[in-house]
Design an enzyme around this catalytic site. Structure first.
Site, PDB file in Angstrom:
ATOM      1  N   GLU A 212       3.952 -82.543  33.539  1.00 27.91           N
ATOM      2  CA  GLU A 212       2.629 -81.917  33.636  1.00 27.91           C
ATOM      3  C   GLU A 212       1.861 -82.032  32.330  1.00 27.91           C
ATOM      4  O   GLU A 212       0.920 -81.272  32.091  1.00 27.91           O
ATOM      5  CB  GLU A 212       2.767 -80.448  34.048  1.00 27.91           C
ATOM      6  CG  GLU A 212       3.332 -80.290  35.451  1.00 27.91           C
ATOM      7  CD  GLU A 212       3.174 -78.882  36.009  1.00 27.91           C
ATOM      8  OE1 GLU A 212       2.741 -77.973  35.267  1.00 27.91           O
ATOM      9  OE2 GLU A 212       3.490 -78.702  37.196  1.00 27.91           O
ATOM     10  N   ASP A 318       5.907 -67.887  43.530  1.00 30.78           N
ATOM     11  CA  ASP A 318       5.592 -69.276  43.886  1.00 30.78           C
ATOM     12  C   ASP A 318       6.560 -69.702  44.994  1.00 30.78           C
ATOM     13  O   ASP A 318       6.222 -69.637  46.179  1.00 30.78           O
ATOM     14  CB  ASP A 318       5.713 -70.147  42.623  1.00 30.78           C
ATOM     15  CG  ASP A 318       5.612 -71.643  42.907  1.00 30.78           C
ATOM     16  OD1 ASP A 318       5.277 -72.033  44.033  1.00 30.78           O
ATOM     17  OD2 ASP A 318       5.885 -72.453  41.983  1.00 30.78           O
ATOM     18  N   LYS A 343      -0.632 -72.967  46.427  1.00 30.28           N
ATOM     19  CA  LYS A 343      -0.509 -74.429  46.428  1.00 30.28           C
ATOM     20  C   LYS A 343      -0.815 -74.903  47.843  1.00 30.28           C
ATOM     21  O   LYS A 343      -0.070 -74.577  48.783  1.00 30.28           O
ATOM     22  CB  LYS A 343       0.912 -74.844  46.050  1.00 30.28           C
ATOM     23  CG  LYS A 343       1.292 -74.573  44.582  1.00 30.28           C
ATOM     24  CD  LYS A 343       2.785 -74.763  44.384  1.00 30.28           C
ATOM     25  CE  LYS A 343       3.177 -74.869  42.915  1.00 30.28           C
ATOM     26  NZ  LYS A 343       4.652 -74.800  42.747  1.00 30.28           N
ATOM     27  N   LYS A 394      -4.050 -72.920  37.631  1.00 32.93           N
ATOM     28  CA  LYS A 394      -2.924 -73.478  36.867  1.00 32.93           C
ATOM     29  C   LYS A 394      -2.830 -74.960  37.214  1.00 32.93           C
ATOM     30  O   LYS A 394      -2.532 -75.315  38.350  1.00 32.93           O
ATOM     31  CB  LYS A 394      -1.643 -72.743  37.281  1.00 32.93           C
ATOM     32  CG  LYS A 394      -0.376 -73.186  36.601  1.00 32.93           C
ATOM     33  CD  LYS A 394       0.836 -72.500  37.242  1.00 32.93           C
ATOM     34  CE  LYS A 394       2.126 -72.976  36.629  1.00 32.93           C
ATOM     35  NZ  LYS A 394       3.280 -72.769  37.536  1.00 32.93           N
TER      36      LYS A 394
END
Ligand code: PGA
Ligand code: ZN
Length: 438
Positions: A212, A318, A343, A394
């Site tokens: 990332e 998450d 997501k 994010k």
């Protein structure tokens, strides 16, 4: 069928490559009036067990078995056949059709990658048709929710599945709580990223990029990484806890082996209780205001204990929630957390994602729209974060074009003077006081 300019006239898809060089699905939708939308799906590495299923070919002679030819064919044939002539302005109906065409509980038949690429491409084409920027069109699907520019949480140091497991914890992130605009937030983060690079290079650590775009010094103990975070803030002329605070994503499901949390680099083997108190101790010592996946995806009891032990801290699920309305509702009922990572590809449709967000907001939970570790140039989530007034975003580090594409899209959107930067208010009621190190 009556002529209507917003009806779907063409659906197409192709296999492209994501930021890790792995195949992913790109879909295109064209309406009767020529309005066009294209979208690509991201892909995770630390994937939750309860996520919608991305369809892979498993043909090991191509792309290590990761090809998405079957998912692409599903868009071109079954999905296209079903959606042709449908009204792109009815996103809910489109997503309902996609889900019922798939017929499985987790989109495993057609593939969540096939379904999501189509769902987002329809939304884009509909936005073009209605002469709206994407964030405004998304907002029109959100029943009166006010739009805002999100507070970013930005990866500085990486471990776990994104960095060859060089550190046990997956992400150490910076949150510019003192910023008064999005562009100021980005500049502050950029300064921290530069200081972290300098500090590590001076000490002889590698400054190569993880998946990332974060740095991966391979520290043994989380405290070393947290110390470096604080030092990077200070070296950037920022007051830790006041201008810039820390978030961590433990990605604990990745550490869970045979009922124990195995922190290999630390040399620890923890029970759930011990894992919760290890992270609680980190929160006490450092200006940490947000903790994601401190515990494994089905360890509900220890999630509850942990959340209760860190008042004022944002506790994000998450892998726990996988952007799934049912799992978020379960979490709300037992006070397992107070924030949800969002997501789109965990859910599989845009409408399903919006429902998940609404469920979170109704319970006073915060929402953080998130990229995946495998990304593309698609900037959909930047518009999604603004259009839904999600509060936070994010995306990964401020390196690599698949990340910067989204940060830059937010800079473009920021030019819309009617939008407010939500700043630290994006953390909702999770306003940890007294975050100085001790
Ligand atoms: P993933 O990581 O995309 O590899 O799942 C991102 C995260 O855990 O937040
Ligand atoms: Zn995570």
């Amino acid at each position: 069928m009556t002529y209507k300019a917003s009806r779907i006239a063409r659906v197409h898809a192709r296999q492209i490559l994501d930021s890790r060089g792995r195949p992913t699905v790109e879909a295109e939708v064209e309406l009767v009036d020529g309005s066009f939308g294209r979208s690509c799906v991201p892909s995770g590495a630390s994937t939750g067990r309860h996520e919608a299923i991305e369809l892979r070919d498993h043909n090991t002679s191509q792309y290590d078995g990761l090809g998405v030819g079957q998912a692409v064919n599903n868009v071109r044939s079954e999905i296209a056949d079903r959606l042709l002539g449908e009204d792109a302005l009815d996103q809910r109906q489109i997503d309902r059709l996609l889900i019922s065409l798939d017929g499985s509980a987790n989109l495993s038949r057609l593939g969540a990658n096939a379904v999501l690429a189509t769902s987002m491409a329809v939304c884009r084409a509909a936005a073009v048709h209605s002469h709206n920027p994407l964030y405004r069109y998304i907002n029109s699907l959100c029943r009166g929710r006010p739009m805002s520019l999100p507070l970013p949480m930005v990866n500085i140091l990486s471990g776990g599945a994104h960095a060859g497991r060089g550190m046990d914890l997956q992400d150490f992130l910076a949150i510019p709580v003192g910023a008064s605009s999005y562009s100021e937030a980005l500049e502050m983060i950029s300064r921290v990223r530069v200081s972290a690079t300098r500090l590590l290079a001076d000490r002889g650590y590698s400054v190569l990029l993880a998946d990332e775009g974060g740095l991966s010094p391979g520290f043994k103990h989380a405290h070393e990484a947290l110390d470096l975070m604080v030092q990077s803030f200070e070296a950037a002329g920022l007051v830790p806890g006041q201008d810039m605070a820390i978030a961590i994503d433990v990605a604990a499901s990745e550490l869970f082996v045979n009922g124990r949390y195995e922190l290999v680099r630390h040399g620890f083997q923890f029970s759930g209780e011990e894992m919760a108190s290890f992270i609680t101790e980190c929160v006490r010592r450092y200006p940490i205001i947000s903790v994601e996946d401190a515990l494994e995806q089905d360890d509900w009891l220890n999630w509850q204990t942990f959340t209760a032990s860190v008042p004022g801290v944002q506790v994000i699920g998450d892998d726990l929630f996988v952007t799934n309305q049912k799992r978020i509702t379960m979490g709300i009922e037992c006070s397992a957390a107070n924030g949800v990572l969002i997501k789109v590809n965990q859910n599989g449709t845009l409408s399903g994602t919006l429902d998940a967000m609404e469920t979170a907001w109704r319970a006073g939970y915060t929402t953080v729209v998130s990229a995946r570790s495998g990304e593309t140039e698609d900037t959909f989530i930047a518009d999604l974060a603004v259009g839904t007034g999600a509060g936070q975003i994010k995306i990964g580090s401020v390196r690599s074009s698949e990340r910067l594409a989204k940060y830059n899209q937010l800079l473009r959107i920021e030019e819309d003077q009617s939008l407010e930067f939500i700043g630290a208010a994006g953390l909702g009621r999770n306003t940890r006081q007294n975050v100085a190190c001790n």
